[in-house]
Design an enzyme around this catalytic site. Structure first.
Site, PDB file in Angstrom:
ATOM      1  N   ASP A 205      26.623  -0.962 -11.211  1.00  0.00           N
ATOM      2  CA  ASP A 205      26.580   0.460 -10.872  1.00  0.00           C
ATOM      3  C   ASP A 205      26.325   0.657  -9.366  1.00  0.00           C
ATOM      4  OD1 ASP A 205      26.361   3.223 -12.039  1.00  0.00           O
ATOM      5  OD2 ASP A 205      24.369   3.136 -11.141  1.00  0.00           O
ATOM      6  N   GLU A 269      31.411  -1.128  -9.361  1.00  0.00           N
ATOM      7  CA  GLU A 269      31.739   0.271  -9.103  1.00  0.00           C
ATOM      8  C   GLU A 269      31.600   0.457  -7.598  1.00  0.00           C
ATOM      9  OE1 GLU A 269      30.386   4.839 -10.065  1.00  0.00           O
ATOM     10  OE2 GLU A 269      28.907   3.325  -9.598  1.00  0.00           O
TER      11      GLU A 269
HETATM   12  C1  NOJ Z   1      27.560   5.692 -11.465  1.00  0.00           C
HETATM   13  C2  NOJ Z   1      27.513   5.928 -12.943  1.00  0.00           C
HETATM   14  O1  NOJ Z   1      28.781   5.657 -13.485  1.00  0.00           O
HETATM   15  C3  NOJ Z   1      27.076   7.355 -13.117  1.00  0.00           C
HETATM   16  O2  NOJ Z   1      27.219   7.801 -14.435  1.00  0.00           O
HETATM   17  C4  NOJ Z   1      25.668   7.486 -12.637  1.00  0.00           C
HETATM   18  O3  NOJ Z   1      25.288   8.841 -12.677  1.00  0.00           O
HETATM   19  C5  NOJ Z   1      25.518   6.997 -11.193  1.00  0.00           C
HETATM   20  N1  NOJ Z   1      26.233   5.794 -10.946  1.00  0.00           N
HETATM   21  C6  NOJ Z   1      24.076   6.761 -10.865  1.00  0.00           C
HETATM   22  O4  NOJ Z   1      23.602   5.645 -11.538  1.00  0.00           O
END
Ligand code: NOJ
Length: 563
Positions: A205, A269
């Site tokens: 993440d 991500e």
């Molecule tokens: C990316 C995640 O996919 C999202 O859902 C989240 O709110 C943020 N990162 C913070 O962790």
């Protein structure tokens, strides 16, 4: 043993609270996933990515973790997780879990300890605290408002009056200080814990956000990030993103993943531009791949699609990483919604009942066409739960039901992401479409009877059927491990071949003919619109004399018979 399984895998994202509720409390859970493993394996995917299931006060849907090596009781127990892992593996499904390293929950023991301790203490140095009369800089939270909150609001202590803590997301998600060796060691232990259990990989993440510019300079967005996003889309390279030193972290994680047999994988991500900087996270000694958000955001336009696909393959190829393709996830509008708007529509603020609604029919046609495009490309593909049903967003959701912190943090300016997180419809004629016997944690629309899994399984033309058939054929034709060559085609048709399989996507408003001698293997409409187009359940078709017609917003897979 296929140690490189991830290079051409199709990975299905489960957002557990909305997948399937076994316990009957209105919230999906791990036993619910186990109940549906046969469904998932019949779909033909290779792996599952499960969004967070850790103990969490869930201010941000579980991306606010208060204990990294445990299971939140609403989802079940560690024994349930072990069973899920074992039963997935016994069906040949890999399991990737979500790792949240940029921030913890404010309920994490470390943050509580930090608040209880004094400024300058070891406990505080694990987070990002700053001393200043006003917010230390102009950084805005991704969910709206300032990225800084006063410590005193939480501790009530006079000595904390001019201390602030950083949270790039909600105030319940304090950012960790990755310059601190405690933090680095802590995460290596967390990775080790799950790797020892046998997980096959991690989705990382906010992978680009862990290291901040040490000078903490103001950024160019300030608190106006939505205005920037309206004009430019979702990317912004900021002093809290994509700092060079972040790569050291992934090198150490890769080292650890490589110590397992087979080596475990990581997908990042990474919201970073230009693409070269994003691919840098997938260098051979870092993560294995990164999500391709350019593809996700691309309008249904042959020129832009061709440009993004070409660039992705070039740039990922340069670091030896497979490209990834993705049409939706739990942070984005669903493909059917997004593609139901004209190119250039401003969608960053989410959609509410009072907003112009998408053209759902075109959206579905295009989402299905985009699926066949995505699955014909070499590399790996990610599918978000419910995509296989052609689900729309619940754009008419009552604002009072929203849970995304963005809605409140932006003073109701930005609706956020709830519309794509609605619990899945499993069966027709059952309360809550069979998702749960209890009231679901987020409301479902009242017109989803036709979209349930039960209903679509009976209908050979359904989107579910198209997913099953295209995933089966993707494997049979080994498209994920193939390579792409662009072909000439009529204007506004995206045309390429991957091995012997040709793929044409008609992004124009007029029908075109496939080349003479084409033998259609699969059409995204799943029903005949020419004598040669086939029903998605039928499989290979016979060749006939006339050349098949490719309607607008349709993709066809075909082979060519040389005459
Ligand atoms: C990316 C995640 O996919 C999202 O859902 C989240 O709110 C943020 N990162 C913070 O962790």
């Amino acid at each position: 043993m296929d140690i490189d399984w991830w290079k051409d895998a199709v990975i299905y994202q489960i957002y557990p609270r909305s997948f399937f509720d076994h316990s009957g409390d209105g919230m999906g859970d791990l036993q619910g996933i186990i109940d549906k493993l046969d469904y998932l394996s019949s779909l033909g995917v290779d792996a599952l990515w499960i969004s967070p299931f850790y103990p969490s006060p869930a201010f941000d849907g579980g991306y606010d973790v208060s204990e990294y090596c445990d299971i939140d009781p609403v989802f079940g127990t560690m024994a349930d997780f072990d069973q899920l892992l074992e039963e997935s593996h016994s069906r040949g499904l890999k399991v990737i879990i979500d790792l949240v390293p940029n921030h913890t929950s404010w309920s994490h023991a470390w943050f509580k300890e930090a608040l209880g301790d004094s400024p300058g203490s070891r406990a505080r140095s694990r987070y990002v605290f700053r001393y200043s009369q006003n917010p230390p800089n102009n950084w805005g939270s991704m969910f709206g408002g300032s990225a800084w909150s006063r410590v005193q609001e939480l501790t009530g202590k006079a000595e904390d009056r001019d201390w602030w803590y950083l949270h790039l997301f909600s105030s319940q998600q304090p950012d960790l200080n990755w310059g601190n060796p405690d933090v680095q060691e802590f995460f290596l232990d967390i990775l080790g814990f799950w790797l020892d259990k046998g997980v096959d990989g991690f989705r990382v993440d906010v992978a680009h956000g862990l290291i901040k510019n040490p000078a903490f300079p103001d950024d160019k967005l300030g608190l106006e990030r939505w205005e920037y996003a309206d004009a430019n889309g979702p990317y912004s390279n900021q002093p809290y993103y994509d700092q060079d030193r972040v790569h050291e972290i992934y090198r150490s994680w890769r080292h650890l993943c490589n110590r397992y047999n087979p080596p475990r994988m990581m997908v990042g991500e990474v919201w970073v531009r230009p693409r070269e900087r994003a691919s840098a996270y997938a260098r051979p000694d870092e993560m294995h791949q990164v999500f391709n958000f350019d593809f996700l955001h691309c309008p249904f336009d042959y020129r832009l699609l061709r440009q993004i696909i070409t660039e992705s393959l070039r740039v990922d190829g340069a670091v030896g990483a497979p490209s990834t393709w993705v049409l939706a996830n739990h942070d984005q509008l669903r493909a059917r919604t997004r593609l139901g708007y004209p190119a250039g529509a401003m969608l960053e603020r989410g959609i509410g009942a009072g907003d112009p609604q998408p053209d759902w029919e075109i959206g579905l046609l295009r989402a299905r066409a985009a699926l066949l495009l995505m699955l014909a490309l070499p590399g790996s593909a990610y599918i978000f739960q419910g995509e296989e049903l052609g689900l729309p967003d619940f754009t008419m959701m009552d604002d009072a039901a929203r849970r995304d912190p963005t809605w409140e943090r932006t003073n109701h300016q930005v609706r956020g992401r709830d519309s794509s997180r609605v619990p899945l419809p499993w069966s027709t004629g059952r309360p809550n479409y069979g998702f749960s016997d209890a009231k679901p944690w987020l409301p479902q629309p009242s017109d989803w009877d036709d979209l349930t899994v039960e209903n679509q399984e009976k209908d050979a033309d359904s989107t579910l059927c198209l997913y099953r058939e295209s995933l089966r054929l993707r494997k049979e034709w080994q498209l994920g491990s193939g390579s792409l060559t662009w072909d000439n085609a009529p204007t506004r048709v995206l045309a390429f071949h991957n091995g012997q399989l040709h793929c044409w996507v008609n992004t124009s408003i007029l029908p075109v003919n496939l080349p003479p001698g084409s033998q259609v293997i699969l059409s995204s409409t799943g029903h005949p619109e020419s004598p040669d187009a086939v029903n998605c359940s039928v499989g290979n078709s016979a060749t006939s004399g006339s050349s098949p017609v490719l309607e607008p917003n349709v993709t066809m897979w075909f082979t060519r018979v040389d005459k």
